[in-house]
Enzyme design. Structure first.
Site, mmCIF file in Angstrom:
data_model
loop_
_atom_site.group_PDB
_atom_site.id
_atom_site.type_symbol
_atom_site.label_atom_id
_atom_site.label_comp_id
_atom_site.label_asym_id
_atom_site.label_seq_id
_atom_site.Cartn_x
_atom_site.Cartn_y
_atom_site.Cartn_z
ATOM 1 N N GLU A 190 -7.175 20.308 6.034
ATOM 2 C CA GLU A 190 -6.418 19.123 6.229
ATOM 3 C C GLU A 190 -6.170 18.884 7.699
ATOM 4 O O GLU A 190 -5.119 18.536 8.171
ATOM 5 C CB GLU A 190 -5.183 19.102 5.577
ATOM 6 C CG GLU A 190 -5.321 19.402 3.786
ATOM 7 C CD GLU A 190 -4.271 18.843 2.984
ATOM 8 O OE1 GLU A 190 -3.119 18.730 3.403
ATOM 9 O OE2 GLU A 190 -4.548 18.820 1.753
ATOM 10 N N GLU B 181 -9.261 21.515 -3.252
ATOM 11 C CA GLU B 181 -7.912 21.264 -3.685
ATOM 12 C C GLU B 181 -7.851 20.384 -4.810
ATOM 13 O O GLU B 181 -8.142 19.198 -4.244
ATOM 14 C CB GLU B 181 -6.980 21.133 -2.471
ATOM 15 C CG GLU B 181 -6.585 22.446 -1.640
ATOM 16 C CD GLU B 181 -5.553 22.325 -0.739
ATOM 17 O OE1 GLU B 181 -4.376 21.611 -0.925
ATOM 18 O OE2 GLU B 181 -5.456 22.981 0.408
HETATM 19 O O1 AHR Z 1 -1.790 23.270 -2.230
HETATM 20 C C1 AHR Z 1 -0.615 22.889 -1.499
HETATM 21 C C2 AHR Z 1 -0.995 22.218 -0.181
HETATM 22 O O2 AHR Z 1 -1.464 21.122 -0.433
HETATM 23 C C3 AHR Z 1 -1.708 22.900 0.642
HETATM 24 O O3 AHR Z 1 -1.192 23.689 1.609
HETATM 25 C C4 AHR Z 1 -2.495 21.808 1.413
HETATM 26 O O4 AHR Z 1 -3.640 21.912 2.058
HETATM 27 C C5 AHR Z 1 -2.291 20.514 0.710
HETATM 28 O O5 AHR Z 1 -1.604 19.552 1.298
#
Ligand code: AHR
Length: 489
Positions: free
Chosen positions: A175, A299
């Site tokens: 991110e 994610e």
């Molecule tokens: O999964 C939780 C968080 O969500 C992670 O640390 C981040 O990459 C995303 O914003």
């Protein structure tokens, strides 16, 4: 009960469904690593070298292909040298991303790599680009993978690991558009090129380098990355997208208390994944028509408000049949887009967000999401085949049914189906360009709020699904709110 047709054509073979689509993610966040995976060798909780035995076994059962670590946002503040060497001498730090709790670094590189060995999965290391240096990441790769004589391999040997490990998946930042450094896409691409240049391939190890990709529908990020870094050895581009029931990050909604309207808005939010992988895929197609760069959805999953009276930074949420349906919709989407989606990692493995497992003391709970993964695992390494289901809308833009189908080398077909409705039962007639002689099925179903907890760990479990076979066709009855696996040949 309405009857619908599911048509299969095993002669119309499409892309390979990589096993990596069924991967997971573990971050130093809340009780994912500590308590969830690692309890230490002196713990009363049954463990193998400090790793929870029940968790190792559960991951093995799912044939977990890849585990991503150490974050998430945590990765861009993680300095790997803090997590090696004698444990009593490791630095105690503040986990500034997740609740300012103490991070004692007792789970570091050696522990992660060993855990992956025990589970039988591939490690995926997410490197620090936000607050680290090129040298630091290059040395981490050297420490892990270099077998001959070098400063980092000597350090590894000093810490008890004679032979190098193999490391395939390397993330260059997480991110980077947000918690990983708030970079512009142009600036990030230049960073990727620097980092990727110096992360070398040693001792026969081949790296699969994953660039930080877009946040949800940031199509410009994808465009810039594809334009600026494809020739620079990017093997994968990540995509992060979470299901938020209300669409409002400040009031996401409860994991356990929701009405039918919030249920369907959860599914609508989930179904955006189809649009995202399609549209990011279209941009990638323009620069990479041969599909050399994989889309890595590293994610995904439901993100709700935390459970009452729990630490808000620990992201602990319950998991119901709604989560199983969300998992099924996403996994069917990834299967159907497996020509571009190379890997997907649900967030997260244990005790955090849409977890597949909960732990408390010596107890473990397999969530409905765990069971959904169990029902899908037969797709791993199969070939996607043509499938079409007669569908109808159940709520604004939400189709009643979700499906994908694949075939293995022995000619056995695997179908995964979800009945996403709260109140409609369907009889599904299965046929097409095939003669069905044999079929078996399994199903996960229950009232949409049904969940497993430490008092009732087996409230939601997989049962046998009756599949009728006659005249070369098969038929099943799919109850409301259910996920099913059907294997045919
Ligand atoms: O999964 C939780 C968080 O969500 C992670 O640390 C981040 O990459 C995303 O914003």
């Amino acid at each position: 009960m309405k009857t619908v047709k599911l048509t299969l054509n095993p002669l119309d073979k499409k892309s390979k469904i990589n096993k990596e689509i069924y991967s997971n993610f573990s971050e130093h966040l809340g009780r994912c690593i500590y308590d969830g995976i690692y309890v230490g060798e002196d713990s009363d909780i049954p463990n193998i070298e400090g790793f929870r035995k029940d968790v190792v076994e559960a991951f093995k059962e799912l044939k977990l292909p890849v585990l991503r670590w150490p974050g998430g946002c945590f990765a861009d503040e993680y300095h790997w040298k803090d997590g090696i060497g004698e444990k009593s001498k490791r630095k105690h730090l503040i986990n500034s991303n997740w609740g300012h709790v103490v991070e004692d670094n007792s789970f570091g590189t050696h522990e992660f790599m060993r855990f992956c060995e025990l589970v039988g999965c591939e490690p995926y290391i997410s490197g620090n680009v936000g607050s680290g240096t090129v040298q630091e990441l290059a040395e981490w790769v050297e420490y892990i993978t270099f077998d001959d004589l070098s400063p980092m391999s000597e350090l590894r040997r000093k810490n008890g690991k004679e032979r190098a490990w193999k490391l395939k998946y390397l993330g260059i930042g997480n991110e980077s558009w947000g918690c990983g450094g708030n970079m512009s896409p142009e600036y990030y691409c230049d960073q990727f090129r620097r980092y990727a240049t110096f992360c070398r391939e040693y001792s026969g190890n081949k790296l699969f380098k994953i660039a930080c990709g877009p946040n949800a529908d940031d199509y410009n990020w994808t465009e810039v990355c594809m334009k600026k870094i494809t020739p620079w050895n990017m093997n994968g581009l990540s995509l992060h997208y979470y299901t938020i029931p209300t669409g409002d990050w400040n009031r996401k909604g409860s994991a356990l208390e929701f009405d039918s309207s919030e249920y369907y808005s959860t599914l609508k939010s989930t179904l955006r994944m189809e649009e995202l992988v399609t549209r990011h895929g279209e941009i990638m197609n323009r620069y990479d028509p041969e599909h050399k760069v994989g889309l890595i959805v590293d994610e995904w999953g439901c993100w709700y408000d935390v459970e009452p009276d729990t630490n808000p930074a620990f992201l602990y949420q319950q998991n119901t049949m709604r989560d199983a349906i969300v998992a099924a919709i996403n996994l069917n989407i990834f299967n159907r887009h497996s020509d571009r989606v190379y890997m997907a990692n649900i967030a997260q493995a244990v005790n955090v967000l849409q977890a597949i497992l909960f732990t408390e003391g010596t107890k473990t709970v397999r969530t409905p999401t765990f069971h959904a993964f169990e029902l899908f695992k037969a797709h791993m390494e199969n070939t996607l085949i043509y499938s079409h289901i007669e569908n109808e809308e159940v709520s604004e833009g939400v189709p009643a049914l979700s499906q994908s189908a694949s075939i293995n080398e022995a000619g056995e077909m695997v179908i995964t189906l979800a009945n996403c409705t709260l109140d409609r039962e369907y009889s599904v007639d299965i046929g097409g360009v095939c003669e069905i002689n044999y079929a078996k099925g399994r199903i996960l179903t229950g009232e949409v709020h049904a969940c497993n907890n430490f008092d009732s760990p087996e409230n939601v479990v997989i049962k046998t699904l009756d599949v009728k076979v006659s005249g070369g066709k098969a038929a099943v009855v799919l109850p409301a709110c259910s996920v099913a696996e059907i294997v045919l040949n």
